[in-house]
Design a protein around this motif. Sequence first.
Motif, PDB file in Angstrom:
ATOM      1  N   MET A   1       0.832  -1.201   0.000  1.00  0.00           N
ATOM      2  CA  MET A   1       0.000   0.000   0.000  1.00  0.00           C
ATOM      3  C   MET A   1       0.872   1.259   0.000  1.00  0.00           C
ATOM      4  O   MET A   1       0.579   2.237  -0.696  1.00  0.00           O
ATOM      5  CB  MET A   1      -0.948  -0.015   1.195  1.00  0.00           C
ATOM      6  N   ASN A   2       1.955   1.239   0.780  1.00  0.00           N
ATOM      7  CA  ASN A   2       2.861   2.388   0.785  1.00  0.00           C
ATOM      8  C   ASN A   2       3.541   2.582  -0.565  1.00  0.00           C
ATOM      9  O   ASN A   2       3.750   3.720  -1.005  1.00  0.00           O
ATOM     10  CB  ASN A   2       3.903   2.223   1.886  1.00  0.00           C
ATOM     11  N   GLU A   3       3.883   1.483  -1.240  1.00  0.00           N
ATOM     12  CA  GLU A   3       4.466   1.584  -2.577  1.00  0.00           C
ATOM     13  C   GLU A   3       3.488   2.225  -3.556  1.00  0.00           C
ATOM     14  O   GLU A   3       3.896   2.896  -4.513  1.00  0.00           O
ATOM     15  CB  GLU A   3       4.869   0.198  -3.095  1.00  0.00           C
ATOM     16  N   LEU A   4       2.202   2.031  -3.319  1.00  0.00           N
ATOM     17  CA  LEU A   4       1.175   2.603  -4.201  1.00  0.00           C
ATOM     18  C   LEU A   4       0.805   4.027  -3.796  1.00  0.00           C
ATOM     19  O   LEU A   4      -0.116   4.617  -4.362  1.00  0.00           O
ATOM     20  CB  LEU A   4      -0.069   1.704  -4.194  1.00  0.00           C
ATOM     21  N   ASP A   5       1.537   4.563  -2.804  1.00  0.00           N
ATOM     22  CA  ASP A   5       1.393   5.971  -2.401  1.00  0.00           C
ATOM     23  C   ASP A   5       0.014   6.297  -1.836  1.00  0.00           C
ATOM     24  O   ASP A   5      -0.567   7.358  -2.134  1.00  0.00           O
ATOM     25  CB  ASP A   5       1.710   6.916  -3.574  1.00  0.00           C
ATOM     26  N   VAL A   6      -0.513   5.392  -1.017  1.00  0.00           N
ATOM     27  CA  VAL A   6      -1.778   5.698  -0.343  1.00  0.00           C
ATOM     28  C   VAL A   6      -1.543   6.844   0.637  1.00  0.00           C
ATOM     29  O   VAL A   6      -0.430   7.072   1.101  1.00  0.00           O
ATOM     30  CB  VAL A   6      -2.347   4.464   0.384  1.00  0.00           C
ATOM     31  N   ASP A   7      -2.623   7.543   0.958  1.00  0.00           N
ATOM     32  CA  ASP A   7      -2.502   8.685   1.875  1.00  0.00           C
ATOM     33  C   ASP A   7      -2.874   8.326   3.308  1.00  0.00           C
ATOM     34  O   ASP A   7      -2.375   8.946   4.246  1.00  0.00           O
ATOM     35  CB  ASP A   7      -3.386   9.833   1.380  1.00  0.00           C
ATOM     36  N   GLU A   8      -3.715   7.328   3.476  1.00  0.00           N
ATOM     37  CA  GLU A   8      -4.110   6.953   4.842  1.00  0.00           C
ATOM     38  C   GLU A   8      -4.439   5.466   4.894  1.00  0.00           C
ATOM     39  O   GLU A   8      -5.207   4.962   4.079  1.00  0.00           O
ATOM     40  CB  GLU A   8      -5.330   7.764   5.289  1.00  0.00           C
ATOM     41  N   ILE A   9      -3.837   4.791   5.851  1.00  0.00           N
ATOM     42  CA  ILE A   9      -4.165   3.382   6.074  1.00  0.00           C
ATOM     43  C   ILE A   9      -5.268   3.312   7.130  1.00  0.00           C
ATOM     44  O   ILE A   9      -5.100   3.780   8.251  1.00  0.00           O
ATOM     45  CB  ILE A   9      -2.923   2.581   6.504  1.00  0.00           C
ATOM     46  N   LYS A  10      -6.396   2.759   6.729  1.00  0.00           N
ATOM     47  CA  LYS A  10      -7.558   2.675   7.610  1.00  0.00           C
ATOM     48  C   LYS A  10      -7.554   1.406   8.448  1.00  0.00           C
ATOM     49  O   LYS A  10      -8.106   1.374   9.550  1.00  0.00           O
ATOM     50  CB  LYS A  10      -8.848   2.713   6.770  1.00  0.00           C
ATOM     51  N   GLN A  11      -6.943   0.349   7.901  1.00  0.00           N
ATOM     52  CA  GLN A  11      -6.954  -0.940   8.605  1.00  0.00           C
ATOM     53  C   GLN A  11      -5.738  -1.742   8.162  1.00  0.00           C
ATOM     54  O   GLN A  11      -5.465  -1.853   6.967  1.00  0.00           O
ATOM     55  CB  GLN A  11      -8.236  -1.700   8.252  1.00  0.00           C
ATOM     56  N   TYR A  12      -4.989  -2.266   9.120  1.00  0.00           N
ATOM     57  CA  TYR A  12      -3.896  -3.168   8.793  1.00  0.00           C
ATOM     58  C   TYR A  12      -4.444  -4.556   8.529  1.00  0.00           C
ATOM     59  O   TYR A  12      -5.474  -4.948   9.099  1.00  0.00           O
ATOM     60  CB  TYR A  12      -2.885  -3.217   9.940  1.00  0.00           C
ATOM     61  N   SER A  13      -3.792  -5.310   7.662  1.00  0.00           N
ATOM     62  CA  SER A  13      -4.167  -6.713   7.475  1.00  0.00           C
ATOM     63  C   SER A  13      -3.981  -7.447   8.791  1.00  0.00           C
ATOM     64  O   SER A  13      -3.075  -7.137   9.574  1.00  0.00           O
ATOM     65  CB  SER A  13      -3.312  -7.357   6.381  1.00  0.00           C
ATOM     66  N   SER A  14      -4.852  -8.415   9.050  1.00  0.00           N
ATOM     67  CA  SER A  14      -4.784  -9.109  10.332  1.00  0.00           C
ATOM     68  C   SER A  14      -5.381 -10.502  10.204  1.00  0.00           C
ATOM     69  O   SER A  14      -6.022 -10.847   9.204  1.00  0.00           O
ATOM     70  CB  SER A  14      -5.527  -8.322  11.419  1.00  0.00           C
ATOM     71  N   TYR A  15      -5.173 -11.285  11.261  1.00  0.00           N
ATOM     72  CA  TYR A  15      -5.727 -12.642  11.305  1.00  0.00           C
ATOM     73  C   TYR A  15      -6.148 -12.952  12.738  1.00  0.00           C
ATOM     74  O   TYR A  15      -5.447 -12.603  13.697  1.00  0.00           O
ATOM     75  CB  TYR A  15      -4.698 -13.672  10.853  1.00  0.00           C
TER      76      TYR A  15
END
Length: 253
Positions: free
Chosen positions: A107-121
């Motif tokens: 996601m950071n490589e795609l230059d997102v501006d805000e991460i709303k939720q991290y992947s999780s399990y």
Amino acid sequence: MNLDEFELAIHKLFGEELLKEKDEYGFTSTSNDAIKKIGYATNLSLKTVDLAIKHGVDLMVTHHDAWDFLQGLREACVEKLEKHHISHFWIHAPLDFVHFGTCTSLMNELDVDEIKQYSSYSEAGGELPGIAEFSAPLEFGQLTEKMRAKLKEPVRAWKNNDKQIKRIGVLTGAGHSSMLIQRALDAGCDTYITGEATLYSIQYAQYAGINLLVGSHTFTEVFGVATLVKKIAELNPGLETLELIESHFELNH
């Protein structure tokens, strides 16, 4: 850095909770104790081992071990590693679900501006994709070309709605389950990104009206390995790191 210091760094970065599943990461050490150069890749293979040998690597760090069902491959890799006194560390699920891991790194490589939720399990809920937003919406073609440029491969793309892209769901690697696509939809995503697709992934995304972008398993996840190795190097100044660059061998389209 020696092997004990490397293991301390791993525990510091991931914490005990993510490392509780012992079959999701592993370490093969040799008689070599001093680590001056780390080589990293998504996969342990004879080709990445050869690259490690060529570049004088002391320790290989990979996301994947050689899978058990690839009969004989792991043994062949370990034999070669031992011959050249190269240690190997692999870490699978913890790297997918740590806050800086594979999904976040893509996601950071795609230059997102805000991460709303991290992947999780979780055992109760299973996998959840990472969710991120762009402050300025993108056209579908813009995001497709950005992903192709970052992965350096011809990402497959299905445009299944007429919206501008604002919110994306990401599950790198084998995130082809229709359940994961549904979870991205439930989170308000207009686009879902992963590293594998099946007939069912494609059909469901079309039916549900969510755009689908699919890179390769290897190259959607390599950024997470790079982030991990960078963090290890930050904890151990003077450590040399390099990518053991894999070919785009998965591409058949």
